[in-house]
Design a protein around this motif. Sequence first.
Motif, PDB file in Angstrom:
ATOM      1  N   LEU A  72       6.492  -9.202  -4.417  1.00  0.00           N
ATOM      2  CA  LEU A  72       5.911  -9.007  -3.084  1.00  0.00           C
ATOM      3  C   LEU A  72       4.825  -7.949  -3.051  1.00  0.00           C
ATOM      4  O   LEU A  72       3.784  -8.105  -2.415  1.00  0.00           O
ATOM      5  N   ASP A  73       5.083  -6.846  -3.749  1.00  0.00           N
ATOM      6  CA  ASP A  73       4.124  -5.745  -3.673  1.00  0.00           C
ATOM      7  C   ASP A  73       3.122  -5.782  -4.814  1.00  0.00           C
ATOM      8  O   ASP A  73       2.376  -4.826  -5.009  1.00  0.00           O
ATOM      9  N   GLY A  74       3.109  -6.843  -5.600  1.00  0.00           N
ATOM     10  CA  GLY A  74       2.112  -6.977  -6.639  1.00  0.00           C
ATOM     11  C   GLY A  74       2.573  -6.526  -8.018  1.00  0.00           C
ATOM     12  O   GLY A  74       1.792  -6.571  -8.971  1.00  0.00           O
TER      13      GLY A  74
ATOM     14  N   VAL B 261       6.988  -0.581   6.532  1.00  0.00           N
ATOM     15  CA  VAL B 261       5.997  -0.063   5.593  1.00  0.00           C
ATOM     16  C   VAL B 261       6.267  -0.664   4.235  1.00  0.00           C
ATOM     17  O   VAL B 261       7.391  -0.606   3.748  1.00  0.00           O
ATOM     18  N   ARG B 262       5.287  -1.276   3.691  1.00  0.00           N
ATOM     19  CA  ARG B 262       5.482  -1.864   2.369  1.00  0.00           C
ATOM     20  C   ARG B 262       4.423  -1.346   1.435  1.00  0.00           C
ATOM     21  O   ARG B 262       3.294  -1.095   1.825  1.00  0.00           O
ATOM     22  N   GLU B 263       4.818  -1.228   0.206  1.00  0.00           N
ATOM     23  CA  GLU B 263       3.826  -0.846  -0.799  1.00  0.00           C
ATOM     24  C   GLU B 263       2.999  -2.059  -1.174  1.00  0.00           C
ATOM     25  O   GLU B 263       3.467  -3.201  -1.073  1.00  0.00           O
ATOM     26  N   HIS B 264       1.842  -1.842  -1.572  1.00  0.00           N
ATOM     27  CA  HIS B 264       0.977  -2.935  -1.988  1.00  0.00           C
ATOM     28  C   HIS B 264       0.184  -2.467  -3.197  1.00  0.00           C
ATOM     29  O   HIS B 264      -0.728  -1.671  -3.070  1.00  0.00           O
ATOM     30  N   TYR B 265       0.539  -2.911  -4.332  1.00  0.00           N
ATOM     31  CA  TYR B 265      -0.138  -2.450  -5.547  1.00  0.00           C
ATOM     32  C   TYR B 265      -1.338  -3.324  -5.853  1.00  0.00           C
ATOM     33  O   TYR B 265      -1.271  -4.550  -5.740  1.00  0.00           O
TER      34      TYR B 265
ATOM     35  N   PHE C  95      -2.846   2.633  -4.385  1.00  0.00           N
ATOM     36  CA  PHE C  95      -1.648   2.580  -3.586  1.00  0.00           C
ATOM     37  C   PHE C  95      -2.053   2.471  -2.128  1.00  0.00           C
ATOM     38  O   PHE C  95      -2.717   3.328  -1.586  1.00  0.00           O
TER      39      PHE C  95
ATOM     40  N   ASP D  86      13.247   3.246   1.007  1.00  0.00           N
ATOM     41  CA  ASP D  86      12.593   1.953   0.770  1.00  0.00           C
ATOM     42  C   ASP D  86      13.248   1.299  -0.439  1.00  0.00           C
ATOM     43  O   ASP D  86      12.584   0.860  -1.365  1.00  0.00           O
TER      44      ASP D  86
ATOM     45  N   ASN E  42       7.951   4.129  -2.051  1.00  0.00           N
ATOM     46  CA  ASN E  42       8.067   4.703  -0.718  1.00  0.00           C
ATOM     47  C   ASN E  42       9.408   5.391  -0.471  1.00  0.00           C
ATOM     48  O   ASN E  42       9.667   5.840   0.629  1.00  0.00           O
TER      49      ASN E  42
END
Lengths: 245, 950
Positions: free
Chosen positions: A14-16, B20-24, B7, A131, A45
């Motif tokens: 999801l976050d890459g 809140v989500r991380e997105h790399y 980040f 998180d 997080n």
Amino acid sequence: MAGLELLSDQGYRLDGRKATELRKVQARTSVFAQADGSAYLEQGNTKALAVVYGPHETRGSRSKSLHDRAVINCQFSMATFSTAERKRRPHGDRKSSEMSLHLKQTFEAAVLTELYPRSQIDIYVKILQADGGNYSACVNAATLALVDAGIPMRDYVCACTAGFVEDTPLADLCHAEESGGGTSLALALLPRSGNIALLQMDARLHQDHLDALIEAAMTACKGLSKVLDDVVRQHLEEVSVLTRD
Amino acid sequence: MLKSKTFVKKTRAGGVLKIVREHYLRDDIWCGSEVCKECKDEAPVLQEDACIESNLCSYPHYLIPDTNVLLHQIDILEHTLIRNVIILQTVLQEVRHRSAPVYKRIKDAIHEKEKHFYTFTNEHHRETFIEREPGESANDRNDRAIRVAAKWYADHLTKNTNGGSLKVVLLTDDRANKEKAEQYGLTVYRCEEYIKSLIGNPELVDRLALKPDDQNEIIGSKLLFPEHLPLSRIQSGIKNGGLLQGTFHANRDNYLEGTVFINREGEDINEVLLQGLQNLNRAVHQDVVAVELFPKERWVAPSSVVLQDDSPNDEDAEEDETENKLKGVPPDSSVLKPTGRVVGVIKRNWRPYCGMLSQSMIKEATRHLFTPADRRIPRIRIETRQAANLAGQRIMVAIDGWPKNSRYPNGHFVKNLGTAGDKETETEVLLLEHDVPHLPFSPAVLSFLPKMPWSITEEDMKVRADLRHLCVCSVDPPGCTDIDDALHCRELENGNLEVGVHIADVSHFIRPGNALDQEAASRGTTVYLCGKRIDMVPELLSSNLCSLRSNVERLAFSCIWEMNHNAEIIKTRFTKSVINSKASLTYAEAQMKIDDTTMNDDITKSLRGLNRLAKILKGRRTEKGALTLSSPEVRFHIDSETHDPIDLQTKELKETNSMVEEFMLLANISVAQKIYDEFSECALLRKHPSPPPSNYDILIKAAKSKDLDIHTDSAKALADSLNNATVRNFPYFNTLLRILATRCMMQAVYFCSGMDSDFHHYGLASPIYTHFTSPIRRYADIIVHRLLAVAINADSTYPELMDKHKQSSLCNNLNYRHKMAQYAQRASVAFHTQLFFKNKGIINEEGFILFVRKNAIIILIPKFGMEGTVFFENKDKPSPRLKFDSEGPTLEVEEHTFHMFDKVKVTISVDASNIQHQRIRMALIEPVIPGVSVPVPESEPVAKKAKLDC
């Protein structure tokens, strides 16, 4: 539609991240002057603060103290603002007590408690932002705090979670992945010896998958131990520069 | 591993939650092109020589479709001509949210190597990720993301090919998006524009879906339907109870009527009737819709009128007339059903439909109506230039949309299946319409077959009981090549009997999780059509290695009982075994052996023992209330040369049929108990719910007409009253009654024991039941085999087997496949019946009235086991005086009154005037009613309704 796609066909989460990649870990030690040892750690997080007091004489009733080793006292709490919905009770609920117990068991396995009979070591951990992987962030932060306090340990204790999605083990789950169903396993490892300090899993998992999952969590822990080691060394360097003259 | 992750925080406000989500962002996502030297992709997908000949782009190029193009023009993208397409992650995610079927199709296309489709993870690429700007809508942001990614590709490719000719082409139908992209310096075309420019494949143009912009020109401006409510209002309506959500089922017999099944629990209304085009409001069969209930005074009864949308042309006007006819029906307060109207469609469940083109009256017209084979689907308007070629062909068409000012939905051509009436084409249509997977097995599947020559190894022998010395034999219908069960019976030294049921050990060959297993699981069942069999497992297994043929050694899973002479079980044993069948007999052969007193060999003795026990078992089962039901089944004699049916006869049941059945039931019940004891959470079982009392209404009414009482409080009472229900001088009456009773039953289903609490099998009067005895043709049996094998420590377990949710979803698929297989089977029989009558010409035959409808009677011809409808109303002629009484039910036509079960004489012929739905035409000969008992044009076979499947 049917939930989130936790792992795309291209192998991205999801976050890459890819399946085996950890989140970005940042940490600092000696963040507080009054405590004997302290550390602040961010794992993605998830943000955790750990403070260590001791070893010192056992407080309260004498009966608690042990004649051959130190007692480890852990307290876990979560800030009211740590989750998306405001928490009512920062500590003392069932989940927190369980977490405290787990932390205690973890560090009893790692700290050389027999060096300090009849004394007590206090570890306080607080999650500032949650998180996913609260337990592992706490363990990692507490390890740094213990190192900062100068308490002898067998090894770093590194903890990491791993989950199982579409037959692929994923390392270091974030909140969305933890709550998206599937299994989550938390593992605390003493990396140099490869001994497991704590292993916890609540959901059902077929035993055929267990080895793969533990393997993934262990690899992740070893990766983390490098990061923690760097943090400690960096801190030492800074301190030695300051104290040179 | 952890290199260079910038980040970025991504917030998503849903309600009051802030997530809140991380997105790399990464720098190791490659462009996927063969040409590129900079990217270190190991297996580039996109070809260097990406040529699709086009008037617009003479250079090699990659295509980038935007979300709407992908959603609407998936039929085009699936065409083999379209290759080298870049699917952006943004697009893929949007598609995933908006349409699951399209998402699945595009994923299949991506997996296909020859298509060279590449998924570019642009959202995580360092240079193509963009943040949503203040004031920008999510859609605009996604459009911009697509443009940025396209731009990145354009620059990236130019840089890495040293200014070579390779380009990217963005396809979008959105005008604003197109303009912005042009300003941005991209090559961009509308999808239609691009497809029309392609050289050498004009048929692709037909596949183009119509877009809302174009529709205005096609249809007149008259508004035919009320507007659908927006989704937000539907949702709030459902929440506050003003609207109901359910699945729409169109009525097969009457195109102006449909039912919405409300699938929410705790709702006191679970069916809502819809009548009239306005109230149906563009709902298509299987759509999930929102309905609004009418006040009670507007409730109506379901009409028993049979109506077909036969209007030859495209006009919308004459509809009112038929609708008036509907409304003219006087209401009868006792049968009023909750009635309502569709106010919105929540989810369309469109799929490509098979059918035929009804050509427009105007010769050069390019717009034609398409009539689907499934009568529950409305006719579809399509645009094609090859109408002349498509006449008389079976084709496939997909629906694009249904604007509120159009009488019919708009669609586009997908595929040509072949000439109508052709046996191959018709079979193909039948399989497609019933969603039966029938393609040949892929090499991946075949690779898991055992290597030939195959033989039983020492290791197999070690873990299996050696039962080769036993006198095992199999009894099956003639011509059966997939023999999955064999039996034996012998006397033990202590005087008891040992009875064994030996089932082919398919789970030995099909290992969990491999391609072969997955294919079998997805097929679910073998489908038997007339003269054709669609195997669940490849033939090598089904007809050879797993088939328990005589005089060869085969692996088996045996269930062995020790019984006394009263057929009471003393001991049950399950084991994997090796057997050597001594004979494969047909039912008739076995019967002959048993009856022939001069024969006294081992096989015959064994058969007699079995037969004796089976009778006791059956008696005991009937005692408990097991039902004996009946459904007319026919068997075709197929000409070996032309494969045309030459004769037709109803299936005959011998004593040996019931002998084999009895032991299979016993084995199934024993196994069900065993696996349930061992795995109470994840045993795969089969249940047959008892039908709601209202289902029996028709049966009770029918019996009353002959002064008989049917008790339906329990299976036992029903079985008894069916046994007693006989009418003198009418021997067929009991069978008719049983046929009716069969139609009252519920469908038996598979389920996972951990997900349900009611295990009872109503028809068999057994507290627990499963399927164990036909693993060659049913996947459920394979799972049961695996469970049993684990239970007796003969095999190891695997994760999916123990997961009740996965089991449960597997059960859903199996139930669906079984239902579809049954429908396909019936459709195949119906088609062959037509072929048969086509060859035979006109036949006069006796029949019985099975149902009485408002304007028709449905007649069963026992000799052929087929049903047909005789209509009394007709468009071209004045209808006779009809009086329907739903109490009887009876229908008065002129002077004559029709009751259920009346004997009539009809003439049967094939009506070939409509090639699409060739029909069996039935017309009344006796009783003679002036003006009626002459041939009436409209008639057709009605598919048999669900029968009990044990």
